[in-house]
Design an enzyme around this catalytic site. Structure first.
Site, PDB file in Angstrom:
ATOM      1  N   GLY A  76       2.995   1.745  10.510  1.00  0.00           N
ATOM      2  CA  GLY A  76       4.703   3.110  10.464  1.00  0.00           C
ATOM      3  C   GLY A  76       4.720   3.475  11.726  1.00  0.00           C
ATOM      4  N   SER A 117       4.150  -2.486  10.522  1.00  0.00           N
ATOM      5  CA  SER A 117       5.170  -2.141  10.436  1.00  0.00           C
ATOM      6  C   SER A 117       6.371  -3.884  10.044  1.00  0.00           C
ATOM      7  CB  SER A 117       5.757  -1.690  11.677  1.00  0.00           C
ATOM      8  OG  SER A 117       5.503  -0.615  11.525  1.00  0.00           O
ATOM      9  N   HIS A 165      -9.278   0.696   5.159  1.00  0.00           N
ATOM     10  CA  HIS A 165      -8.188   1.748   5.693  1.00  0.00           C
ATOM     11  C   HIS A 165      -7.735   2.142   7.021  1.00  0.00           C
ATOM     12  CE1 HIS A 165      -4.147   2.495   6.425  1.00  0.00           C
ATOM     13  NE2 HIS A 165      -3.260   1.745   5.873  1.00  0.00           N
ATOM     14  N   GLY A 170       3.651  -0.950   3.916  1.00  0.00           N
ATOM     15  CA  GLY A 170       3.417   0.425   3.999  1.00  0.00           C
ATOM     16  C   GLY A 170       4.763   0.567   3.619  1.00  0.00           C
ATOM     17  N   GLY A 171       5.701   1.342   4.433  1.00  0.00           N
ATOM     18  CA  GLY A 171       6.786   2.210   4.128  1.00  0.00           C
ATOM     19  C   GLY A 171       7.943   0.774   3.975  1.00  0.00           C
ATOM     20  N   GLU A 173      -5.192  -4.694  10.843  1.00  0.00           N
ATOM     21  CA  GLU A 173      -3.465  -4.202  10.945  1.00  0.00           C
ATOM     22  C   GLU A 173      -4.066  -2.834  12.233  1.00  0.00           C
ATOM     23  OE1 GLU A 173      -2.478  -2.361   6.338  1.00  0.00           O
ATOM     24  OE2 GLU A 173      -3.671  -1.642   7.304  1.00  0.00           O
ATOM     25  N   GLU A 181      -5.985   5.195   8.130  1.00  0.00           N
ATOM     26  CA  GLU A 181      -6.388   5.998   7.607  1.00  0.00           C
ATOM     27  C   GLU A 181      -7.229   6.518   6.737  1.00  0.00           C
ATOM     28  OE1 GLU A 181      -2.486   5.806   4.956  1.00  0.00           O
ATOM     29  OE2 GLU A 181      -1.665   5.118   7.860  1.00  0.00           O
ATOM     30  N   ASN A 212       0.479  -1.543   0.343  1.00  0.00           N
ATOM     31  CA  ASN A 212      -0.140  -0.218  -0.063  1.00  0.00           C
ATOM     32  C   ASN A 212       1.069   1.028   0.170  1.00  0.00           C
ATOM     33  OD1 ASN A 212      -1.985   1.819   0.558  1.00  0.00           O
ATOM     34  ND2 ASN A 212      -2.842   1.506   2.751  1.00  0.00           N
ATOM     35  N   TRP A 213       0.671   1.754  -0.934  1.00  0.00           N
ATOM     36  CA  TRP A 213       1.183   3.227  -1.284  1.00  0.00           C
ATOM     37  C   TRP A 213       1.735   4.245  -0.611  1.00  0.00           C
ATOM     38  CZ3 TRP A 213       4.317   2.768  -6.633  1.00  0.00           C
ATOM     39  CH2 TRP A 213       4.538   1.483  -7.348  1.00  0.00           C
ATOM     40  N   LYS A 214       0.061   4.333  -0.481  1.00  0.00           N
ATOM     41  CA  LYS A 214      -0.792   5.401   0.655  1.00  0.00           C
ATOM     42  C   LYS A 214       0.112   6.867  -0.783  1.00  0.00           C
ATOM     43  CE  LYS A 214      -0.233   3.314   4.495  1.00  0.00           C
ATOM     44  NZ  LYS A 214       0.485   3.306   6.351  1.00  0.00           N
TER      45      LYS A 214
END
Ligand SMILES: O=C(CO)COP(=O)(O)O
Length: 249
Positions: free
Chosen positions: A172, A212, A94, A233-234, A166, A96, A9-11
């Protein structure tokens, strides 16, 4: 056998130029794997990303969609728009989106229904916040998120659902759920689905862990019986890290 999936997930990261470059690198380095590999770039780069991965097995998926077919929803994207550019899977729910864009269980239930009606596959995200875990309320929260958004679905709809647990406190933050915490929750999720539907449905649904996940911890998390992959994510933003995570499954 449940599908194993590693999804990035590149957000709100990567310009078009960067998207092209990362997908070229990923396509070139993709290891032989039984897992499905997915990436979710931002909307404006989706069509280009679909082109970029045409000769590879990487699937491009969307980060979100609206529940309406079309209309006066400035800034939003419909299921048909995704389908028309060759997208077959969408992330819904998600944390966010829930936290920053006011997406409630009720809204998410509508999005899931619309996506499934359009034959899109759904990666449905959910998970508790830190206070919920501290107050030992995490199982209740997760059960209610599932119930409110998904338990109105007909049994046959579940073949197009992938779940992504999640925990918000692990997103993150560099802090992950331990492999044991992930397994405990994934087993609880499966049991909750079995109680509401059937054991067959519960056993067939892939449950990804997100929060993470890094090359250093992926193998241990993925080794757990009820963890069928990861939503990353990251670490999905760097080709070598993402490849190492795919290698770990
Ligand atoms: O939110 C996530 C994936 O959807 C997880 O993000 P991080 O891997 O950066 O913690």
């Amino acid at each position: 056998m449940r599908a194993k999936i590693v999804a990035g997930n590149w957000k709100m990261n990567k310009t078009l130029t960067e998207t092209n470059a990362l997908l070229a690198e990923l396509s070139g380095k993709l290891p032989d794997t039984d897992a499905e590999v997915m990436v979710a770039p931002t909307y404006v780069n989706l069509a280009a990303a679909v082109e970029d991965v045409k000769s590879s097995t990487i699937q491009v998926i969307a980060q979100n969609m609206h529940f309406a077919d079309n209309g006066a929803y400035t800034g939003e994207i419909s299921a048909d728009m995704l389908l028309d550019i060759g997208i077959n899977t969408v992330i819904i729910g998600h944390s966010e989106r829930r936290a920053y864009f006011g997406e409630t269980d009720e809204i998410l239930a509508k999005k899931v229904i619309k996506a499934l009606e359009k034959n899109l596959r759904v990666v449905f995200c959910f998970g508790e916040e830190l206070e919920d875990r501290k107050s030992d309320n995490h199982f209740n929260i997760v059960a209610s998120q599932l119930k409110n958004a998904l338990f109105n679905l007909k049994p046959e709809a579940w073949s197009n659902i992938v779940l992504a647990y999640e925990p918000v406190w692990a997103i993150g933050t560099g802090e992950t759920a331990s492999p044991e915490q992930a397994q405990e929750m994934h087993a609880f999720i499966r049991k909750t689905i079995a109680d509401e539907y059937t054991t067959e449905i519960a056993e067939a649904v892939s449950i990804l862990y997100g929060g993470s996940v890094k090359p250093a911890n992926a193998r241990e998390i993925f080794s757990k019986a009820d963890v069928d992959g990861g939503l990353i994510g990251g670490a999905a933003l760097k080709a070598d890290d993402f490849i190492a995570i795919i290698d770990a499954i």
